[in-house]
Write a protein that holds these residues in place. Structure first.
Motif, PDB file in Angstrom:
ATOM      1  N   VAL A  76       0.835  -1.198   0.000  1.00 57.77           N
ATOM      2  CA  VAL A  76       0.000   0.000   0.000  1.00 57.77           C
ATOM      3  C   VAL A  76       0.872   1.251   0.000  1.00 57.77           C
ATOM      4  O   VAL A  76       0.686   2.167  -0.820  1.00 57.77           O
ATOM      5  N   GLU A  77       1.814   1.301   0.908  1.00 58.01           N
ATOM      6  CA  GLU A  77       2.634   2.499   1.050  1.00 58.01           C
ATOM      7  C   GLU A  77       3.530   2.738  -0.158  1.00 58.01           C
ATOM      8  O   GLU A  77       3.861   3.886  -0.483  1.00 58.01           O
ATOM      9  N   SER A  78       3.916   1.664  -0.856  1.00 55.92           N
ATOM     10  CA  SER A  78       4.755   1.826  -2.045  1.00 55.92           C
ATOM     11  C   SER A  78       4.001   2.533  -3.172  1.00 55.92           C
ATOM     12  O   SER A  78       4.614   3.073  -4.091  1.00 55.92           O
ATOM     13  N   GLN A  79       2.679   2.516  -3.113  1.00 58.00           N
ATOM     14  CA  GLN A  79       1.864   3.200  -4.102  1.00 58.00           C
ATOM     15  C   GLN A  79       1.460   4.598  -3.636  1.00 58.00           C
ATOM     16  O   GLN A  79       0.585   5.232  -4.231  1.00 58.00           O
ATOM     17  N   GLU A  80       2.109   5.082  -2.577  1.00 57.39           N
ATOM     18  CA  GLU A  80       1.829   6.414  -2.032  1.00 57.39           C
ATOM     19  C   GLU A  80       0.373   6.556  -1.603  1.00 57.39           C
ATOM     20  O   GLU A  80      -0.267   7.593  -1.792  1.00 57.39           O
ATOM     21  N   VAL A  81      -0.152   5.467  -1.051  1.00 60.82           N
ATOM     22  CA  VAL A  81      -1.479   5.467  -0.438  1.00 60.82           C
ATOM     23  C   VAL A  81      -1.283   5.396   1.070  1.00 60.82           C
ATOM     24  O   VAL A  81      -0.530   4.552   1.561  1.00 60.82           O
ATOM     25  N   GLU A  82      -1.918   6.278   1.805  1.00 62.69           N
ATOM     26  CA  GLU A  82      -1.760   6.339   3.256  1.00 62.69           C
ATOM     27  C   GLU A  82      -2.774   5.438   3.950  1.00 62.69           C
ATOM     28  O   GLU A  82      -3.894   5.259   3.469  1.00 62.69           O
ATOM     29  N   ILE A  83      -2.369   4.908   5.070  1.00 59.05           N
ATOM     30  CA  ILE A  83      -3.258   4.097   5.901  1.00 59.05           C
ATOM     31  C   ILE A  83      -3.744   5.001   7.028  1.00 59.05           C
ATOM     32  O   ILE A  83      -2.962   5.484   7.847  1.00 59.05           O
ATOM     33  N   GLY A  84      -5.037   5.274   7.034  1.00 58.93           N
ATOM     34  CA  GLY A  84      -5.593   6.218   7.980  1.00 58.93           C
ATOM     35  C   GLY A  84      -5.385   5.802   9.422  1.00 58.93           C
ATOM     36  O   GLY A  84      -5.275   4.621   9.734  1.00 58.93           O
ATOM     37  N   CYS A  85      -5.352   6.805  10.293  1.00 62.24           N
ATOM     38  CA  CYS A  85      -5.196   6.535  11.736  1.00 62.24           C
ATOM     39  C   CYS A  85      -6.002   7.557  12.506  1.00 62.24           C
ATOM     40  O   CYS A  85      -6.273   8.662  12.035  1.00 62.24           O
ATOM     41  N   ASP A  86      -6.387   7.184  13.700  1.00 65.02           N
ATOM     42  CA  ASP A  86      -7.157   8.079  14.567  1.00 65.02           C
ATOM     43  C   ASP A  86      -6.344   9.338  14.866  1.00 65.02           C
ATOM     44  O   ASP A  86      -5.152   9.271  15.186  1.00 65.02           O
ATOM     45  N   GLY A  87      -7.012  10.487  14.773  1.00 68.09           N
ATOM     46  CA  GLY A  87      -6.374  11.746  15.121  1.00 68.09           C
ATOM     47  C   GLY A  87      -5.650  12.432  13.976  1.00 68.09           C
ATOM     48  O   GLY A  87      -5.176  13.559  14.144  1.00 68.09           O
ATOM     49  N   LEU A  88      -5.543  11.771  12.828  1.00 66.18           N
ATOM     50  CA  LEU A  88      -4.898  12.410  11.687  1.00 66.18           C
ATOM     51  C   LEU A  88      -5.718  13.645  11.292  1.00 66.18           C
ATOM     52  O   LEU A  88      -6.910  13.564  11.025  1.00 66.18           O
ATOM     53  N   MET A  89      -5.061  14.815  11.253  1.00 68.62           N
ATOM     54  CA  MET A  89      -5.758  16.070  10.946  1.00 68.62           C
ATOM     55  C   MET A  89      -4.923  16.836   9.937  1.00 68.62           C
ATOM     56  O   MET A  89      -3.705  16.935  10.050  1.00 68.62           O
ATOM     57  N   PHE A  90      -5.599  17.396   8.928  1.00 70.51           N
ATOM     58  CA  PHE A  90      -4.882  18.113   7.890  1.00 70.51           C
ATOM     59  C   PHE A  90      -5.774  19.202   7.304  1.00 70.51           C
ATOM     60  O   PHE A  90      -6.999  19.166   7.420  1.00 70.51           O
ATOM     61  N   ASP A  91      -5.142  20.166   6.650  1.00 72.47           N
ATOM     62  CA  ASP A  91      -5.832  21.252   5.984  1.00 72.47           C
ATOM     63  C   ASP A  91      -5.938  20.971   4.486  1.00 72.47           C
ATOM     64  O   ASP A  91      -5.052  20.392   3.886  1.00 72.47           O
ATOM     65  N   LEU A  92      -7.015  21.441   3.897  1.00 73.23           N
ATOM     66  CA  LEU A  92      -7.173  21.421   2.449  1.00 73.23           C
ATOM     67  C   LEU A  92      -7.506  22.839   1.990  1.00 73.23           C
ATOM     68  O   LEU A  92      -8.271  23.541   2.661  1.00 73.23           O
TER      69      LEU A  92
END
Length: 300
Positions: free
Chosen positions: A284-300
């Protein structure tokens, strides 16, 4: 727009209380990170937070947001969300509504007509809540304005009805689950959220590719994951989830998406991508796909 993943696990959480698969045992021994059940929260331009799906772990998720100073100072028994959006009527996405019954105001809930029907008849949460805080329901039409800078567009997904509704007479074209494309009108940024996803067709490909970030179904690694482990009879596709691996799996179909940030959510406790350094996680990670986790916060 600010996005916070409140819970990245599928129903039952990670570890699941009655499961002894290698992932759950890895979590119990501290070799894998525990996760609460699927939900996210969004806000735009310093405005109110909106909750998307109310998991059975919502109390814990709210307290973690409060510990990270996500909320402005509040008084009394106010609800820290201006509204709650439901993508489906599954138990792991709706049971948390009962934990919010102490609200001093009716819960502002957006959902499809099918979800309202299920939660009024088959699993009568709405009927029950009316005797506590009350429910202020609004239809989740094609596009709705949540706030001055925040717009949500619902789109139909080829998902299954919740198990408690599968004996009901129904039309084959009924929509039991939706995905959401959320737009910040002030910045033009978009998030597409689909925790349940049974197929990715050309229309879906275009929607995902036009998004700045996608947070999508990562429930199972293989279609026969539960039967192979002896913990269930139904395949991933029979449950309405497109598996990650295989020629027709979601990872293969995400390869051509070069624009959006890609995050997997609603990950089942049996999925080996939850185990650090597993071959599946590395794939998964080799394809630059992230594995979600609790508390992950980001701006768009």
């Amino acid at each position: 727009m600010i996005v916070r993943i409140l819970g990245a696990a599928a129903g039952g959480g990670f570890p699941q209380w009655n499961c002894h698969c290698r992932g759950c045992e890895a979590s119990r021994s501290g070799r894998a990170t525990a996760l609460t059940q699927s939900s996210i929260a969004i806000r735009a331009n310093g405005g109110d937070w909106f909750l998307i799906n109310a998991s059975p772990d919502v109390r814990q998720q709210i307290e973690l947001m409060r510990a990270h100073n996500c909320f402005a100072e509040q008084n009394g028994r106010s609800l820290p969300f201006a509204g709650i959006i439901l993508t489906d009527a599954e138990i792991d996405h709706t049971t948390g509504l009962m934990l919010l019954r102490e609200s001093s105001h009716p819960l502002k809930i957006y959902s499809s007509d099918r979800v309202k029907f299920a939660l009024t008849t088959g699993y009568p949460l709405f009927s029950t809540l009316q005797n506590y805080c009350g429910v202020d329901w609004s239809p989740l039409d094609a596009a709705i304005s949540l706030a001055s800078d925040l717009e949500v567009e619902a789109f139909a997904l080829s998902t299954k009805p919740p198990k408690y509704m599968q004996n009901e007479d129904r039309s084959p074209d009924e929509v039991w689950g939706v995905g959401l494309t959320i737009r910040d009108l002030s910045t033009g940024k978009t998030l597409t959220y689909a925790p349940g996803l049974a197929a990715i067709d050309e229309t879906m490909q275009r929607r995902l590719n036009a998004s700045d970030c996608i947070a999508i179904d990562g429930t199972f690694w293989t279609d026969d994951e539960l039967p192979a482990l002896g913990v269930g009879a139904r395949s991933a596709l029979q449950m309405g989830h497109l598996p990650l691996s295989g020629e027709r799996g979601s990872l293969r179909q995400l390869e051509g998406l070069t624009g959006p940030r890609k995050i997997l959510v609603h990950i089942n406790n049996t999925n080996p991508i939850l185990i650090p350094n597993s071959p599946e996680r590395q794939a998964v990670e080799s394809q630059e796909v992230e594995i979600g986790c609790d508390g992950l916060m980001f701006d768009l």
